[in-house]
Design an enzyme around this catalytic site. Structure first.
Site, PDB file in Angstrom:
ATOM      1  N   ARG A 122       0.820  -1.210   0.000  1.00  0.00           N
ATOM      2  CA  ARG A 122       0.000   0.000   0.000  1.00  0.00           C
ATOM      3  C   ARG A 122       0.858   1.267   0.000  1.00  0.00           C
ATOM      4  O   ARG A 122       1.948   1.299   0.574  1.00  0.00           O
ATOM      5  CB  ARG A 122      -0.968  -0.027   1.183  1.00  0.00           C
ATOM      6  CG  ARG A 122      -1.936  -1.195   1.095  1.00  0.00           C
ATOM      7  CD  ARG A 122      -2.881  -1.271   2.259  1.00  0.00           C
ATOM      8  NE  ARG A 122      -3.837  -0.170   2.265  1.00  0.00           N
ATOM      9  CZ  ARG A 122      -4.794  -0.029   3.175  1.00  0.00           C
ATOM     10  NH1 ARG A 122      -4.899  -0.914   4.157  1.00  0.00           N
ATOM     11  NH2 ARG A 122      -5.631   0.977   3.117  1.00  0.00           N
ATOM     12  N   SER A 163      -8.694  11.893   1.887  1.00  0.00           N
ATOM     13  CA  SER A 163      -8.250  10.747   2.687  1.00  0.00           C
ATOM     14  C   SER A 163      -8.142  11.147   4.146  1.00  0.00           C
ATOM     15  O   SER A 163      -7.337  12.015   4.507  1.00  0.00           O
ATOM     16  CB  SER A 163      -6.890  10.244   2.187  1.00  0.00           C
ATOM     17  OG  SER A 163      -6.316   9.350   3.125  1.00  0.00           O
ATOM     18  N   ASP A 331     -15.516   2.451   2.285  1.00  0.00           N
ATOM     19  CA  ASP A 331     -15.375   1.059   2.731  1.00  0.00           C
ATOM     20  C   ASP A 331     -16.633   0.232   2.501  1.00  0.00           C
ATOM     21  O   ASP A 331     -16.577  -1.003   2.532  1.00  0.00           O
ATOM     22  CB  ASP A 331     -14.998   1.008   4.216  1.00  0.00           C
ATOM     23  CG  ASP A 331     -13.563   1.454   4.461  1.00  0.00           C
ATOM     24  OD1 ASP A 331     -12.739   1.330   3.531  1.00  0.00           O
ATOM     25  OD2 ASP A 331     -13.277   1.932   5.572  1.00  0.00           O
ATOM     26  N   ARG A 362     -10.083  -3.532  -4.956  1.00  0.00           N
ATOM     27  CA  ARG A 362     -11.477  -3.886  -4.698  1.00  0.00           C
ATOM     28  C   ARG A 362     -12.354  -3.736  -5.934  1.00  0.00           C
ATOM     29  O   ARG A 362     -13.370  -4.428  -6.053  1.00  0.00           O
ATOM     30  CB  ARG A 362     -12.021  -3.061  -3.528  1.00  0.00           C
ATOM     31  CG  ARG A 362     -11.456  -3.526  -2.193  1.00  0.00           C
ATOM     32  CD  ARG A 362     -11.986  -2.738  -1.018  1.00  0.00           C
ATOM     33  NE  ARG A 362     -11.475  -3.303   0.235  1.00  0.00           N
ATOM     34  CZ  ARG A 362     -11.501  -2.682   1.401  1.00  0.00           C
ATOM     35  NH1 ARG A 362     -12.024  -1.457   1.493  1.00  0.00           N
ATOM     36  NH2 ARG A 362     -11.023  -3.264   2.488  1.00  0.00           N
ATOM     37  N   ARG A 404     -13.309  -7.119   3.711  1.00  0.00           N
ATOM     38  CA  ARG A 404     -14.563  -6.583   3.181  1.00  0.00           C
ATOM     39  C   ARG A 404     -15.018  -7.345   1.934  1.00  0.00           C
ATOM     40  O   ARG A 404     -16.223  -7.459   1.679  1.00  0.00           O
ATOM     41  CB  ARG A 404     -14.431  -5.081   2.915  1.00  0.00           C
ATOM     42  CG  ARG A 404     -14.109  -4.317   4.196  1.00  0.00           C
ATOM     43  CD  ARG A 404     -14.392  -2.846   4.120  1.00  0.00           C
ATOM     44  NE  ARG A 404     -13.774  -2.145   5.234  1.00  0.00           N
ATOM     45  CZ  ARG A 404     -14.281  -2.073   6.459  1.00  0.00           C
ATOM     46  NH1 ARG A 404     -15.439  -2.652   6.723  1.00  0.00           N
ATOM     47  NH2 ARG A 404     -13.642  -1.433   7.420  1.00  0.00           N
TER      48      ARG A 404
END
Length: 445
Positions: A122, A163, A331, A362, A404
């Protein structure tokens, strides 16, 4: 060790849920207790792996803790933060790494922060840039990163993306900088750091607003007046606190979507965190015409808390997620994509490029999994379009280390034809250790 979760379709969902405590607020309560000028008490913290990583890191830096019960911990701050004798292991938690970096940047310590394989991919350059501008030594574009604290100077920083982690990192560094540190975002991200620090006595002001705004509200109309620019003045004495961590809306989102798509479902959510910078899911429910009610508002350390009731929607309408709504539900997008498969029309998700640098990509994982289940999905660099309604079929899903993703497809499995198998389900424990048992308790088969 890898575990597998198998989900079969259910008839409906019904009952009350006090879901896991808020992960973001638990992280912050542990960190902020370490900079308070006395002992703090945190009740009902999330005992997931990510928050345990934060508590361990803070312990290496001198924070002492004493469990008064399984759900109550006393936190004793150090007189001086100490040099850790080994690396600070943040596990899978980007919040731990990015917020802790802001606190370390102003202290005369030389620390290396590491993480697991997922966290090590990340991006950390996004916090390195402002911390270097303030005067800290920061090495590493991805973990491991090294921070050598210095006497910091205040900056006026414009975030390239909305962010909360970048913003919080800068504000926490600004607590001990010389001058007023200002952070401006393209749109307002979650503001837990600002609220909690203000409640502890820090001088935090949002540009153009009363420094004590009404803390309650859920929909976009309630935060329209909030500026994406916030300033923090140097504050060397912060008050200790007692804090009961409310339930996490991001974890509740899985059950909210389940209630919306299962015929005759009705779910009551207790002690829910309804910070208006986190309640974008309710804006989506309004678009999709999902019935819900929110009431019994109260306050915890500057954070609004309420109860909510969500029910089944007979005719789900398509929704659009874009612009300033995205940081308010970033999220929740994986499970909202599941909701989209049941809407009569095409749902659009744009301006969500940040999803590609979460615990996984994602956008691609959600699209791939939904296609496996029969959904029609088009992907973009910053989002996706999902056409429905679709009668989902069971599939085998790889969580790829992303909690998630695992939970979103567990919810999809509730309405799929057949048994949905999710490999790598152990990752769910990072944020929701009781997910499977809660799902079994609320489901009517």
């Amino acid at each position: 060790m890898s575990t597998t979760l198998q989900i079969n379709p259910v008839v409906t969902l019904e009952g009350e849920l006090r879901g896991p405590s808020d992960k973001s607020l638990t992280h912050r309560s542990y960190m902020f207790a370490a900079i308070a000028n006395g002992e703090s008490v945190v009740r009902q913290p999330l005992r997931g792996e990510d928050c345990e990583s934060t508590l361990r890191c803070m312990g290496q830096l001198g924070l002492r803790h004493e469990w008064l019960s399984p759900s109550e911990v006393r936190l004793i701050p150090p007189t001086e933060w100490r040099q850790p004798n080994t690396h600070l292991d943040c596990g899978n938690s980007g919040t731990t790494m990015r917020l802790l970096s802001g606190l370390l940047a102003s202290r005369e310590l030389d620390c290396t922060l590491i993480g697991d394989a997922s966290l090590s991919r990340r991006p950390m350059k996004r916090i390195g840039e402002p911390l270097r501008l303030m005067g800290a030594v920061f090495e590493g574009d991805t973990p491991p990163i090294r921070i050598v604290g210095r006497h910091l100077k205040a900056i006026d920083y414009r975030c390239p993306v909305a962010s909360a982690q970048i913003k919080s990192c800068c504000l926490l560094a600004g607590l001990r900088a010389s001058g007023v540190t200002t952070v401006t975002e393209p749109s307002l991200s979650r503001d837990h750091t600002e609220r909690m620090l203000r409640a502890m006595g820090a001088h935090v002001v949002r540009s153009g607003e009363n420094p004590e705004p009404d803390p309650l509200g859920t929909t976009s109309s309630k935060i329209a007046h909030l500026s994406p620019s916030v300033a923090i003045h140097p504050t060397h004495a912060l008050n200790p606190f007692e804090f009961t961590v409310p339930a996490d809306i991001s974890s509740a989102a899985f059950f909210i979507v389940a209630a919306a798509i299962l015929q005759n479902a009705r779910l009551t959510l207790l002690d829910l965190s309804v910070n208006p910078t986190r309640t974008g899911i309710f804006d989506v429910l309004e678009q999709a015409r999902v019935p819900f009610e929110i009431g019994n508002y109260r306050d915890e350390l500057g954070e609004p808390v309420a109860d909510a009731v969500v029910g089944w929607a007979r005719d789900l309408q398509p929704f659009t997620i874009e612009g300033s709504l995205v940081p308010r539900l970033i999220d929740e997008i994986p499970v909202l994509a599941v909701l989209a498969t049941q809407c009569a029309g095409t749902c659009i998700i744009r301006d969500a490029r940040e999803l590609r640098v979460k615990e996984s990509d994602r956008i691609e994982l959600v699209a791939d999994g939904l296609r496996r289940m029969g959904a029609i999905v088009e992907t973009f660099e910053d989002g996706m379009a999902i056409s429905g309604p679709t009668a989902l079929r069971a599939a085998t899903i790889e969580a790829n280390g992303d909690h998630r993703i695992a939970m979103a497809f567990a919810i999809a499995g509730l309405i799929a034809d057949g048994t949905t198998t999710i490999h790598g389900a152990e990752t769910i424990a990072t944020s929701y250790p009781t997910f499977e048992s809660d799902l079994m308790r609320l489901s009517i088969v």
